[in-house]
Write a protein that holds these residues in place. Structure first.
Motif, PDB file in Angstrom:
ATOM      1  N   HIS A  12       0.808  -1.228   0.000  1.00 39.83           N
ATOM      2  CA  HIS A  12       0.000   0.000   0.000  1.00 39.83           C
ATOM      3  C   HIS A  12       0.842   1.280   0.000  1.00 39.83           C
ATOM      4  CE1 HIS A  12      -3.817  -1.954   0.184  1.00 39.83           C
ATOM      5  NE2 HIS A  12      -3.629  -2.491   1.376  1.00 39.83           N
ATOM      6  N   ALA A  13       2.168   1.120   0.038  1.00 39.22           N
ATOM      7  CA  ALA A  13       3.028   2.308   0.125  1.00 39.22           C
ATOM      8  C   ALA A  13       2.938   3.176  -1.112  1.00 39.22           C
ATOM      9  CB  ALA A  13       4.481   1.882   0.360  1.00 39.22           C
ATOM     10  N   ALA A  14       2.651   2.599  -2.256  1.00 38.63           N
ATOM     11  CA  ALA A  14       2.575   3.381  -3.489  1.00 38.63           C
ATOM     12  C   ALA A  14       1.885   2.567  -4.571  1.00 38.63           C
ATOM     13  CB  ALA A  14       3.980   3.774  -3.956  1.00 38.63           C
ATOM     14  N   GLU A  15       1.475   3.241  -5.621  1.00 39.63           N
ATOM     15  CA  GLU A  15       0.969   2.556  -6.812  1.00 39.63           C
ATOM     16  C   GLU A  15       2.149   2.280  -7.726  1.00 39.63           C
ATOM     17  OE1 GLU A  15      -1.995   1.449  -7.703  1.00 39.63           O
ATOM     18  OE2 GLU A  15      -2.860   2.031  -5.779  1.00 39.63           O
ATOM     19  N   TYR A  16       2.324   1.038  -8.104  1.00 38.75           N
ATOM     20  CA  TYR A  16       3.471   0.662  -8.919  1.00 38.75           C
ATOM     21  C   TYR A  16       3.047   0.525 -10.378  1.00 38.75           C
ATOM     22  CZ  TYR A  16       5.335  -0.340  -4.333  1.00 38.75           C
ATOM     23  OH  TYR A  16       5.733  -0.226  -3.035  1.00 38.75           O
ATOM     24  N   LEU A  17       3.671   1.305 -11.218  1.00 37.20           N
ATOM     25  CA  LEU A  17       3.422   1.223 -12.652  1.00 37.20           C
ATOM     26  C   LEU A  17       4.588   0.501 -13.291  1.00 37.20           C
ATOM     27  CD1 LEU A  17       2.125   4.852 -13.276  1.00 37.20           C
ATOM     28  CD2 LEU A  17       0.768   2.785 -12.896  1.00 37.20           C
ATOM     29  N   GLY A  18       4.311  -0.541 -14.019  1.00 37.96           N
ATOM     30  CA  GLY A  18       5.411  -1.289 -14.621  1.00 37.96           C
ATOM     31  C   GLY A  18       4.904  -2.362 -15.552  1.00 37.96           C
ATOM     32  N   GLU A  19       5.781  -3.276 -15.892  1.00 34.13           N
ATOM     33  CA  GLU A  19       5.410  -4.347 -16.801  1.00 34.13           C
ATOM     34  C   GLU A  19       4.321  -5.220 -16.178  1.00 34.13           C
ATOM     35  OE1 GLU A  19       8.927  -6.510 -17.668  1.00 34.13           O
ATOM     36  OE2 GLU A  19       9.966  -4.782 -18.541  1.00 34.13           O
ATOM     37  N   ARG A  20       3.460  -5.727 -17.045  1.00 35.06           N
ATOM     38  CA  ARG A  20       2.329  -6.506 -16.547  1.00 35.06           C
ATOM     39  C   ARG A  20       2.780  -7.747 -15.769  1.00 35.06           C
ATOM     40  NH1 ARG A  20      -2.408  -6.470 -21.207  1.00 35.06           N
ATOM     41  NH2 ARG A  20      -2.797  -4.224 -21.132  1.00 35.06           N
ATOM     42  N   GLY A  21       3.856  -8.393 -16.237  1.00 35.75           N
ATOM     43  CA  GLY A  21       4.353  -9.566 -15.539  1.00 35.75           C
ATOM     44  C   GLY A  21       4.805  -9.256 -14.126  1.00 35.75           C
ATOM     45  N   VAL A  22       5.443  -8.094 -13.962  1.00 32.21           N
ATOM     46  CA  VAL A  22       5.897  -7.676 -12.631  1.00 32.21           C
ATOM     47  C   VAL A  22       4.696  -7.355 -11.753  1.00 32.21           C
ATOM     48  CG1 VAL A  22       7.212  -5.951 -11.339  1.00 32.21           C
ATOM     49  CG2 VAL A  22       8.074  -6.810 -13.535  1.00 32.21           C
ATOM     50  N   LEU A  23       3.735  -6.638 -12.306  1.00 27.51           N
ATOM     51  CA  LEU A  23       2.529  -6.295 -11.553  1.00 27.51           C
ATOM     52  C   LEU A  23       1.765  -7.549 -11.141  1.00 27.51           C
ATOM     53  CD1 LEU A  23       1.264  -3.226 -13.619  1.00 27.51           C
ATOM     54  CD2 LEU A  23       2.137  -3.188 -11.283  1.00 27.51           C
ATOM     55  N   ALA A  24       1.722  -8.531 -12.024  1.00 21.32           N
ATOM     56  CA  ALA A  24       1.031  -9.787 -11.705  1.00 21.32           C
ATOM     57  C   ALA A  24       1.659 -10.441 -10.476  1.00 21.32           C
ATOM     58  CB  ALA A  24       1.074 -10.734 -12.898  1.00 21.32           C
ATOM     59  N   ARG A  25       2.990 -10.400 -10.370  1.00 24.70           N
ATOM     60  CA  ARG A  25       3.669 -10.996  -9.215  1.00 24.70           C
ATOM     61  C   ARG A  25       3.414 -10.170  -7.949  1.00 24.70           C
ATOM     62  NH1 ARG A  25       7.548 -12.096 -13.243  1.00 24.70           N
ATOM     63  NH2 ARG A  25       8.866 -10.343 -12.691  1.00 24.70           N
ATOM     64  N   ILE A  26       3.370  -8.845  -8.102  1.00 24.27           N
ATOM     65  CA  ILE A  26       3.080  -7.974  -6.948  1.00 24.27           C
ATOM     66  C   ILE A  26       1.712  -8.308  -6.366  1.00 24.27           C
ATOM     67  CG2 ILE A  26       2.512  -5.591  -6.286  1.00 24.27           C
ATOM     68  CD1 ILE A  26       4.753  -4.685  -8.207  1.00 24.27           C
ATOM     69  N   TYR A  27       0.705  -8.392  -7.236  1.00 23.42           N
ATOM     70  CA  TYR A  27      -0.649  -8.703  -6.772  1.00 23.42           C
ATOM     71  C   TYR A  27      -0.723 -10.107  -6.166  1.00 23.42           C
ATOM     72  CZ  TYR A  27      -2.407  -4.491  -9.105  1.00 23.42           C
ATOM     73  OH  TYR A  27      -2.649  -3.195  -9.482  1.00 23.42           O
ATOM     74  N   MET A  28       0.049 -11.044  -6.716  1.00 26.28           N
ATOM     75  CA  MET A  28       0.070 -12.399  -6.165  1.00 26.28           C
ATOM     76  C   MET A  28       0.564 -12.395  -4.716  1.00 26.28           C
ATOM     77  SD  MET A  28      -0.220 -15.692  -6.190  1.00 26.28           S
ATOM     78  CE  MET A  28      -0.320 -16.366  -7.853  1.00 26.28           C
ATOM     79  N   VAL A  29       1.683 -11.709  -4.470  1.00 26.19           N
ATOM     80  CA  VAL A  29       2.234 -11.674  -3.112  1.00 26.19           C
ATOM     81  C   VAL A  29       1.261 -10.978  -2.168  1.00 26.19           C
ATOM     82  CG1 VAL A  29       4.148 -10.893  -1.667  1.00 26.19           C
ATOM     83  CG2 VAL A  29       4.606 -11.747  -3.962  1.00 26.19           C
ATOM     84  N   ALA A  30       0.644  -9.899  -2.627  1.00 28.54           N
ATOM     85  CA  ALA A  30      -0.330  -9.190  -1.804  1.00 28.54           C
ATOM     86  C   ALA A  30      -1.508 -10.104  -1.461  1.00 28.54           C
ATOM     87  CB  ALA A  30      -0.825  -7.945  -2.534  1.00 28.54           C
ATOM     88  N   GLY A  31      -2.001 -10.828  -2.443  1.00 24.44           N
ATOM     89  CA  GLY A  31      -3.111 -11.742  -2.199  1.00 24.44           C
ATOM     90  C   GLY A  31      -2.754 -12.829  -1.201  1.00 24.44           C
ATOM     91  N   GLN A  32      -1.556 -13.393  -1.343  1.00 26.65           N
ATOM     92  CA  GLN A  32      -1.127 -14.437  -0.417  1.00 26.65           C
ATOM     93  C   GLN A  32      -1.023 -13.904   1.013  1.00 26.65           C
ATOM     94  OE1 GLN A  32       2.231 -15.726  -3.236  1.00 26.65           O
ATOM     95  NE2 GLN A  32       1.877 -17.551  -2.025  1.00 26.65           N
ATOM     96  N   ALA A  33      -0.484 -12.695   1.164  1.00 27.58           N
ATOM     97  CA  ALA A  33      -0.355 -12.101   2.501  1.00 27.58           C
ATOM     98  C   ALA A  33      -1.731 -11.852   3.108  1.00 27.58           C
ATOM     99  CB  ALA A  33       0.451 -10.804   2.426  1.00 27.58           C
ATOM    100  N   LEU A  34      -2.656 -11.330   2.319  1.00 32.11           N
ATOM    101  CA  LEU A  34      -4.012 -11.080   2.816  1.00 32.11           C
ATOM    102  C   LEU A  34      -4.700 -12.382   3.213  1.00 32.11           C
ATOM    103  CD1 LEU A  34      -5.016  -8.370   0.201  1.00 32.11           C
ATOM    104  CD2 LEU A  34      -4.917  -8.010   2.683  1.00 32.11           C
ATOM    105  N   ALA A  35      -4.498 -13.435   2.426  1.00 27.31           N
ATOM    106  CA  ALA A  35      -5.089 -14.732   2.759  1.00 27.31           C
ATOM    107  C   ALA A  35      -4.522 -15.258   4.077  1.00 27.31           C
ATOM    108  CB  ALA A  35      -4.845 -15.729   1.631  1.00 27.31           C
ATOM    109  N   LYS A  36      -3.217 -15.078   4.284  1.00 25.94           N
ATOM    110  CA  LYS A  36      -2.597 -15.521   5.537  1.00 25.94           C
ATOM    111  C   LYS A  36      -3.165 -14.767   6.738  1.00 25.94           C
ATOM    112  CE  LYS A  36       0.568 -18.549   4.155  1.00 25.94           C
ATOM    113  NZ  LYS A  36       0.558 -19.960   4.631  1.00 25.94           N
TER     114      LYS A  36
END
Length: 211
Positions: free
Chosen positions: A19-43
């Motif tokens: 939540h520190a910032a909005e990250y603009l970048g390649e879609r593949g990188v963003l996909a991994r960012i959202y994955m880690v965020a989702g896993q942390a929220l699930a935990k």
């Protein structure tokens, strides 16, 4: 930073970094960012929020063609389903069917695919839709799953088959359950149900032995 915090099992700090910032970048990188965020929220048992992040990860990964990102999309889709299952979301069987249609062909032996199919079967079982549940359990390959998850499959599949009149197959599944899990707390129930199945197919000797 998110990956480091997640590896430390510091899931709150993982989300703080996200939540520190909005990250603009390649879609593949963003996909991994959202994955880690989702896993942390699930935990953190914040499954409703996790679902949104897994959806974002899957959507972005699908839009990029390289094979690693196809695998990421498959994982994100599975984790989205899993979080939805955790909150008893509606239409789990329909969602699993859509997931299998999208990813099933390329992931036939994957434990995640068969865990998703098990979610469908379990949902139908608890809804008392036993005929549909029996069909759904038949789609699950127990050998693709950890040993500790197989007991439920053999037991409930056998139970559904017996209640829908497929006594021979019911006896086979309950026999697999009894042979593989002889110390399971539901052994007596399985014996009684298998005995009833044997009785229905005319094998009175086996039925009497079980009873």
């Amino acid at each position: 930073l998110m990956e480091m915090r997640f590896a430390e099992k510091n899931h709150a700090e993982t989300i703080k970094a996200f939540h520190a910032a909005e990250y603009l970048g390649e879609r593949g990188v963003l996909a991994r960012i959202y994955m880690v965020a989702g896993q942390a929220l699930a935990k953190l048992d914040r499954h409703k929020e996790a679902i949104g992040q897994f959806f974002n990860s899957e959507r972005l990964a699908i839009s990029v063609k390289p094979e690693p990102l196809n695998k990421l999309a498959f994982e994100a889709g599975y984790r989205r389903l899993s979080s939805y299952y955790q909150i008893n979301g509606a239409n789990i069987p329909t969602q699993v069917d859509a997931f299998v249609k999208t990813y099933g062909e390329k992931n036939l032996g994957s434990p995640r695919l068969h865990k998703a199919l098990l979610m469908k079967a379990e949902t139908l079982f608890h809804q008392a839709a036993l005929t549909q549940a029996a069909v759904a359990y038949n789609e699950v390959n127990p050998s693709a799953l950890p040993v500790e998850m197989r007991a439920d499959i053999y037991f409930k599949r056998g139970w559904c088959l017996a209640d829908t009149g497929e006594y021979g197959r019911a006896a086979q599944n309950l026999s697999s359950f009894l042979a593989t899990f002889p110390d399971h707390p539901r052994v007596s129930e399985a014996l009684a149900k298998r005995g009833h199945a044997y009785l229905k197919i005319g094998d009175r000797g086996s039925a009497l032995k079980d009873f």
